[in-house]
Design a protein around this motif. Sequence first.
Motif, PDB file in Angstrom:
ATOM      1  N   VAL B  67       0.824  -1.209   0.000  1.00  0.00           N
ATOM      2  CA  VAL B  67       0.000   0.000   0.000  1.00  0.00           C
ATOM      3  C   VAL B  67       0.866   1.271   0.000  1.00  0.00           C
ATOM      4  CG1 VAL B  67      -1.807   1.293   1.205  1.00  0.00           C
ATOM      5  CG2 VAL B  67      -1.969  -1.199   0.983  1.00  0.00           C
ATOM      6  N   PRO B  68       1.888   1.357   0.889  1.00  0.00           N
ATOM      7  CA  PRO B  68       2.739   2.561   0.822  1.00  0.00           C
ATOM      8  C   PRO B  68       3.379   2.766  -0.549  1.00  0.00           C
ATOM      9  CG  PRO B  68       3.291   1.209   2.742  1.00  0.00           C
ATOM     10  CD  PRO B  68       2.221   0.489   2.019  1.00  0.00           C
ATOM     11  N   ILE B  69       3.899   1.688  -1.147  1.00  0.00           N
ATOM     12  CA  ILE B  69       4.536   1.822  -2.463  1.00  0.00           C
ATOM     13  C   ILE B  69       3.518   2.323  -3.477  1.00  0.00           C
ATOM     14  CG2 ILE B  69       5.539   0.525  -4.383  1.00  0.00           C
ATOM     15  CD1 ILE B  69       6.978  -1.199  -2.299  1.00  0.00           C
ATOM     16  N   SER B  70       2.314   1.756  -3.463  1.00  0.00           N
ATOM     17  CA  SER B  70       1.273   2.189  -4.397  1.00  0.00           C
ATOM     18  C   SER B  70       0.951   3.656  -4.193  1.00  0.00           C
ATOM     19  CB  SER B  70       0.015   1.341  -4.204  1.00  0.00           C
ATOM     20  OG  SER B  70       0.298  -0.019  -4.409  1.00  0.00           O
ATOM     21  N   ALA B  71       0.938   4.081  -2.952  1.00  0.00           N
ATOM     22  CA  ALA B  71       0.620   5.481  -2.672  1.00  0.00           C
ATOM     23  C   ALA B  71       1.673   6.400  -3.280  1.00  0.00           C
ATOM     24  CB  ALA B  71       0.531   5.696  -1.162  1.00  0.00           C
ATOM     25  N   VAL B  72       2.951   6.038  -3.166  1.00  0.00           N
ATOM     26  CA  VAL B  72       4.013   6.850  -3.772  1.00  0.00           C
ATOM     27  C   VAL B  72       3.810   6.933  -5.284  1.00  0.00           C
ATOM     28  CG1 VAL B  72       6.483   7.007  -4.212  1.00  0.00           C
ATOM     29  CG2 VAL B  72       5.657   6.340  -1.941  1.00  0.00           C
ATOM     30  N   ILE B  73       3.483   5.789  -5.883  1.00  0.00           N
ATOM     31  CA  ILE B  73       3.280   5.781  -7.341  1.00  0.00           C
ATOM     32  C   ILE B  73       2.104   6.678  -7.715  1.00  0.00           C
ATOM     33  CG2 ILE B  73       2.664   4.321  -9.319  1.00  0.00           C
ATOM     34  CD1 ILE B  73       4.244   2.068  -7.887  1.00  0.00           C
ATOM     35  N   VAL B  74       1.038   6.643  -6.930  1.00  0.00           N
ATOM     36  CA  VAL B  74      -0.115   7.510  -7.215  1.00  0.00           C
ATOM     37  C   VAL B  74       0.308   8.973  -7.128  1.00  0.00           C
ATOM     38  CG1 VAL B  74      -2.328   8.302  -6.287  1.00  0.00           C
ATOM     39  CG2 VAL B  74      -1.927   5.868  -6.651  1.00  0.00           C
ATOM     40  N   GLY B  75       1.160   9.303  -6.155  1.00  0.00           N
ATOM     41  CA  GLY B  75       1.685  10.659  -6.065  1.00  0.00           C
ATOM     42  C   GLY B  75       2.414  11.060  -7.335  1.00  0.00           C
ATOM     43  N   LEU B  76       3.263  10.153  -7.806  1.00  0.00           N
ATOM     44  CA  LEU B  76       4.000  10.395  -9.049  1.00  0.00           C
ATOM     45  C   LEU B  76       3.044  10.583 -10.212  1.00  0.00           C
ATOM     46  CD1 LEU B  76       7.009  10.416  -9.936  1.00  0.00           C
ATOM     47  CD2 LEU B  76       6.736   8.010 -10.514  1.00  0.00           C
ATOM     48  N   LEU B  77       1.994   9.765 -10.229  1.00  0.00           N
ATOM     49  CA  LEU B  77       0.987   9.838 -11.297  1.00  0.00           C
ATOM     50  C   LEU B  77       0.347  11.221 -11.337  1.00  0.00           C
ATOM     51  CD1 LEU B  77      -0.946   8.507 -13.402  1.00  0.00           C
ATOM     52  CD2 LEU B  77      -2.363   7.812 -11.470  1.00  0.00           C
ATOM     53  N   VAL B  78       0.001  11.750 -10.156  1.00  0.00           N
ATOM     54  CA  VAL B  78      -0.625  13.073 -10.092  1.00  0.00           C
ATOM     55  C   VAL B  78       0.322  14.126 -10.671  1.00  0.00           C
ATOM     56  CG1 VAL B  78      -1.466  14.882  -8.526  1.00  0.00           C
ATOM     57  CG2 VAL B  78      -2.110  12.472  -8.144  1.00  0.00           C
ATOM     58  N   LEU B  79       1.597  14.043 -10.279  1.00  0.00           N
ATOM     59  CA  LEU B  79       2.584  14.989 -10.789  1.00  0.00           C
ATOM     60  C   LEU B  79       2.677  14.929 -12.311  1.00  0.00           C
ATOM     61  CD1 LEU B  79       4.853  17.037 -10.277  1.00  0.00           C
ATOM     62  CD2 LEU B  79       6.423  15.107  -9.980  1.00  0.00           C
ATOM     63  N   GLY B 230       6.045  -1.511 -10.013  1.00  0.00           N
ATOM     64  CA  GLY B 230       4.711  -0.948  -9.838  1.00  0.00           C
ATOM     65  C   GLY B 230       4.457   0.246 -10.737  1.00  0.00           C
ATOM     66  N   CYS B 231       5.541   0.944 -11.104  1.00  0.00           N
ATOM     67  CA  CYS B 231       5.415   2.118 -11.974  1.00  0.00           C
ATOM     68  C   CYS B 231       4.789   1.780 -13.322  1.00  0.00           C
ATOM     69  CB  CYS B 231       6.776   2.757 -12.213  1.00  0.00           C
ATOM     70  SG  CYS B 231       7.306   3.748 -10.821  1.00  0.00           S
ATOM     71  N   VAL B 232       4.722   0.488 -13.634  1.00  0.00           N
ATOM     72  CA  VAL B 232       4.089   0.051 -14.864  1.00  0.00           C
ATOM     73  C   VAL B 232       2.625   0.513 -14.894  1.00  0.00           C
ATOM     74  CG1 VAL B 232       3.180  -2.220 -14.212  1.00  0.00           C
ATOM     75  CG2 VAL B 232       4.283  -1.913 -16.434  1.00  0.00           C
ATOM     76  N   ALA B 233       2.089   0.837 -13.710  1.00  0.00           N
ATOM     77  CA  ALA B 233       0.716   1.353 -13.650  1.00  0.00           C
ATOM     78  C   ALA B 233       0.574   2.642 -14.442  1.00  0.00           C
ATOM     79  CB  ALA B 233       0.336   1.604 -12.189  1.00  0.00           C
ATOM     80  N   MET B 234       1.687   3.384 -14.600  1.00  0.00           N
ATOM     81  CA  MET B 234       1.592   4.695 -15.236  1.00  0.00           C
ATOM     82  C   MET B 234       1.691   4.661 -16.762  1.00  0.00           C
ATOM     83  SD  MET B 234       3.714   6.903 -12.507  1.00  0.00           S
ATOM     84  CE  MET B 234       3.715   8.350 -13.540  1.00  0.00           C
ATOM     85  N   THR B 235       1.983   3.494 -17.338  1.00  0.00           N
ATOM     86  CA  THR B 235       2.083   3.418 -18.804  1.00  0.00           C
ATOM     87  C   THR B 235       0.744   3.804 -19.405  1.00  0.00           C
ATOM     88  OG1 THR B 235       1.483   1.086 -18.735  1.00  0.00           O
ATOM     89  CG2 THR B 235       3.817   1.600 -18.770  1.00  0.00           C
ATOM     90  N   GLY B 236       0.787   4.574 -20.459  1.00  0.00           N
ATOM     91  CA  GLY B 236      -0.449   4.967 -21.133  1.00  0.00           C
ATOM     92  C   GLY B 236      -0.954   6.329 -20.704  1.00  0.00           C
ATOM     93  N   THR B 237      -0.330   6.929 -19.670  1.00  0.00           N
ATOM     94  CA  THR B 237      -0.790   8.233 -19.174  1.00  0.00           C
ATOM     95  C   THR B 237      -0.709   9.311 -20.254  1.00  0.00           C
ATOM     96  OG1 THR B 237       0.161   7.562 -17.067  1.00  0.00           O
ATOM     97  CG2 THR B 237      -0.520   9.852 -17.240  1.00  0.00           C
TER      98      THR B 237
END
Lengths: 639, 639
Positions: B67-79, B230-237
């Motif tokens: 969960v913490p790692i996912s939260a960091v990635i979501v932060g990155l996603l927002v940026l 986990g950063c693979v979640a951001m592909t396609g942004t």
Amino acid sequence: MPTPLTRFKRILFGRPLASDRLEHERLNKKTALAVLSSDAISSVAYATEQTLLVLVVLGAAALNYVVPISAVIVGLLVLVALSYRQTIYAYPSGGGSYTVAKDNLGRMPGLVAAAALLTDYILTVSVSISSGIAAITSAYPRLVPHTVLLCVAAVLLLMVINLRGVRESGIAFSVPTYVFIAIMLALIVTGLARVFAGTVVPRHVVPAVPHGGPLGFAFTFLILRAFAEGCVAMTGTEAISNGVGAFKKPSARNAATTLAWMAATLATFFIGTSILARHYGILPVANETLLSQLGRDVFGGGVLYYVLQYATFALLVLAANTAFADFPRLSSILSRDGYMPRQFSARGDRLAFSNGIIALALFAMLLIWLFHGDTSALIPLYAIGVFVCFTLSQAGMVVHWIRSREPGWRWRAALNGLGAVATALVSIVQVATKFTHGAWIVVLIIPVIILMLRRIHRHYDHFAREVAYNGQAPLMFLHHTVIVPVNGITKPTAGALVYATTISEDVRAVYVEVDPDTSAELRRQWAEWDIGVDLVVLESPYRSILRPLVSYVDELTARGEADLVTVVVPEIVPRSWFGHLLHNKTALFIRTAFVFRPNVVVTAVPYLIGRAVRLRDLMAHDELVEQPSDIPTNSVDAA
Amino acid sequence: MPTPLTRFKRILFGRPLASDRLEHERLNKKTALAVLSSDAISSVAYATEQTLLVLVVLGAAALNYVVPISAVIVGLLVLVALSYRQTIYAYPSGGGSYTVAKDNLGRMPGLVAAAALLTDYILTVSVSISSGIAAITSAYPRLVPHTVLLCVAAVLLLMVINLRGVRESGIAFSVPTYVFIAIMLALIVTGLARVFAGTVVPRHVVPAVPHGGPLGFAFTFLILRAFAEGCVAMTGTEAISNGVGAFKKPSARNAATTLAWMAATLATFFIGTSILARHYGILPVANETLLSQLGRDVFGGGVLYYVLQYATFALLVLAANTAFADFPRLSSILSRDGYMPRQFSARGDRLAFSNGIIALALFAMLLIWLFHGDTSALIPLYAIGVFVCFTLSQAGMVVHWIRSREPGWRWRAALNGLGAVATALVSIVQVATKFTHGAWIVVLIIPVIILMLRRIHRHYDHFAREVAYNGQAPLMFLHHTVIVPVNGITKPTAGALVYATTISEDVRAVYVEVDPDTSAELRRQWAEWDIGVDLVVLESPYRSILRPLVSYVDELTARGEADLVTVVVPEIVPRSWFGHLLHNKTALFIRTAFVFRPNVVVTAVPYLIGRAVRLRDLMAHDELVEQPSDIPTNSVDAA
């Protein structure tokens, strides 16, 4: 400047040889025996083993039957040898089964013989090589897993050697044969001596056959099949009668004597091997040949054993090599008769029939691969074709004697007739007993080959009739229009236009418009260029370059504006494979699009990237008139 | 008369479409979200699982960190989303990373972005398809052994659909996306409700992390690698900012709103999945995806579970499909810029960039085959390229703002700069932590692609300079000699001779003599034929047809007798494949022999077997003079 490919070919196959190097070395009896008997004598390496492989369902009792069966086969061998002795005298220039059958029995029997021979030559290579490799793997069992690889390597080596062109160099070829003859004699004499001395401890004790014995249908069938497999010993018997022309004078007499010696040697070795197998109690096993087992038991595994294995290998390779001479030769004869593609009739750089050699190697490797290089899996396919050829050849001889009415024709015809009947019966036994063991493949393939030979013949026949030209003077075209597809004003386009104006006065540059914006610009540039060639712009709503072009040419010819159209395409010739990937193959596509249209010719004017087009002179377009040739059009007749 | 191949193509791909059918449908926000977000949102199917796959060496304790790692990635996603929001306003016609990087940073960064994008599009297809098939095989475990086959079939299907040409048909594409959004919301809401109700029995009990925790280098590295995966979640942004042009007006505003919605959805689903995985104690297992395990536990395996699996599959196929639009589009842009072969720039029959589509499918299938269709083996290669592009694109935007000096450029540049720095750091983490797990392949391949793009560009550049033509009038040849190789007097030969006399007055028939006997006969027949064309006989001691011919032509040009030579070869065009085997490809060989000789043109005059050459008129040779054209040479200008 030979290309890299040419240089590679030179290293592998040697420099080209001139046609007049095609001479024929005449063989004396001793070398002839060595050169022409390898196929026959090498059969000893597998014939006894194949007989026993069938009988082995009876257990060690099998060994009771191997000697009688071998004796029957030797009897048949004598009959066939006597029969072929007559062929030698009747066809002193060499009488192959195809020739004899075609001359005396007609076209169809000739084709049957040809098809049977083609399959048998392929099988000679597959069987001899796999059996030769088995002699090596018997001595070195660690090589067993690499059997197929070793076989393929051996076939490829033979192919390369034959593409280089082998002369039938007597001495080199004699060594393996005479070493094999010597070691086999040593094996048989030593082996029998130990049998008589009573020092042999048989591997399997042979049980006595119960009085009366098992005589049911199954048993009879088994004995017949063992006999059929053993008949593989006779393959190669016809080689000497095919090669009479290679003997020193008096050819026929020398060939007949050699045939007698060959038959005697083969008979001795075959029956000798069978007797030894019987007394040493040797049955076939996996991964070691029967001859290797015998060698170990008789010689005790020393140097002589290895001599036996290497000599067997060498002789079998020689046997395979005979097929590399025979298959291409028969192919070239069939090709000249119009039954095989023309490509098989021409001698290559090194005077060998290259295509035949390559085709043989490919088929042989395919068989080896399909049957995992297993001799006993390949053998059931073998011998059928040989016996069909024996039968046809001898039946042909019967007709020959009846027609010729030479002195003694009656008994000669009777002898050949007896041979024909005997081998015909054996052919039937072969097919019947081995049918489910692979013989069906041959039964299927021979008619397929015959159909193919006939279809090829029909094609060439039609073709020859169609292209025959009897008119006294050629026809002529009235109006020749030249179309040059252009996509801009570049050097390749300019080159194509120059060529076009050289070959006709009616030249039209054609631009296929995919994007209307660029065509307006091209029109402007074209008008400015002003070379006296009209620019035709064709719309292409579907973005195809070819379709509007084809329609335009079709319209030209349909409207009668032109009866001959040449499409001149600039073709970019890149310097490297890389460049080839980066340029559309427009010239190729245009050629393909027009290839089925009569009276349309596509000409590619090559533009070599990185090399300027060499031009003798420059001229402005205004002077674009036909120049009177200042060089007389002489016939530069080099003959 | 369409050929069988044409008919087959029509059935598979449909009739050709006219260029004016290339219109653009404008999307409203709802359909745009569906069409442009599938790539991003579908990452939920594998992102949480990939994070856990790294952490799983810690056992069930892994679940503490997801969960913490996912939260960091979501932060990155927002940026990153905020950063791309600015790109949308700056490039309202669509700002791909290649364009933005090339425009603002220069040629080389543009090429880096292009290479990274090309690899990422290929990986999008491989990863999405293998993950989509995993959704199916999770529901039907019996299909697991056929994973690669199913993946390849899915890629081929996408290829065919795209070759037919898909319009970005909003409604059809919206269904899977909105079904997936609905079922994921249901999953998360139901799942969390059960967590709060306290009815969940976790699969693994999550141990408490010891206070202070393990904090060595190995642990830090592990956490970083889990983050990188986990950063693979951001592909396609980036998809929405590339496709601004497709939005209804006001495009930029609508696109920005859609981007916000997309980021919110992705963030919710990703963090939601991670929280559920934590509370349901779910760890990755072989042959079932994490989402499938969650579905079974939350929905209890009923209809809703199957809806989840099918919706996941459908959405991932859509995600792969976006690459089938993007890869060919980028290829065509690169091709028009001269960085990829020309073949990639043309639209095919159905308006699709066919070659790009086929290339993408081939590469994707190759990857799937090499990695056995295993998503988690492919993932380490993924995301690197994406983050490289994020970095370059945002760095480009910084330069853009500095140059433009628009109001607020400082804080805009700062925001993009922050994004660039963050994603650059992530790129470094990606390469460093995943290097030995496959990332080295990407690190190796991107420079190779860049080198290739540059080499292609150099080739086209040289070529364009070389073929540029500036002369006012074209050059001209002085003397044109035509050579016709003959091998007898037949209709094809006569046809070639007629053509030859049509295009030049200096025509020579050439016979290459392999066998002197046949040439004497040909000479006799030729004299009798008497068509006014000289017969030149060339000796060929090595039996080659080509070599004497090439030497003869070389001599002609060397002696200056001709500055242009055309070799006119009759070419037999058989009606069937069978006939092709039976005729020597002489025309082809002759063309190859002369292709590198400037000022030699080879022309094949086709002779169609079975179809007579149509001739307008017959003429005796004596009248063989140029006929005045009775048809005016009009410009048939169709434009």
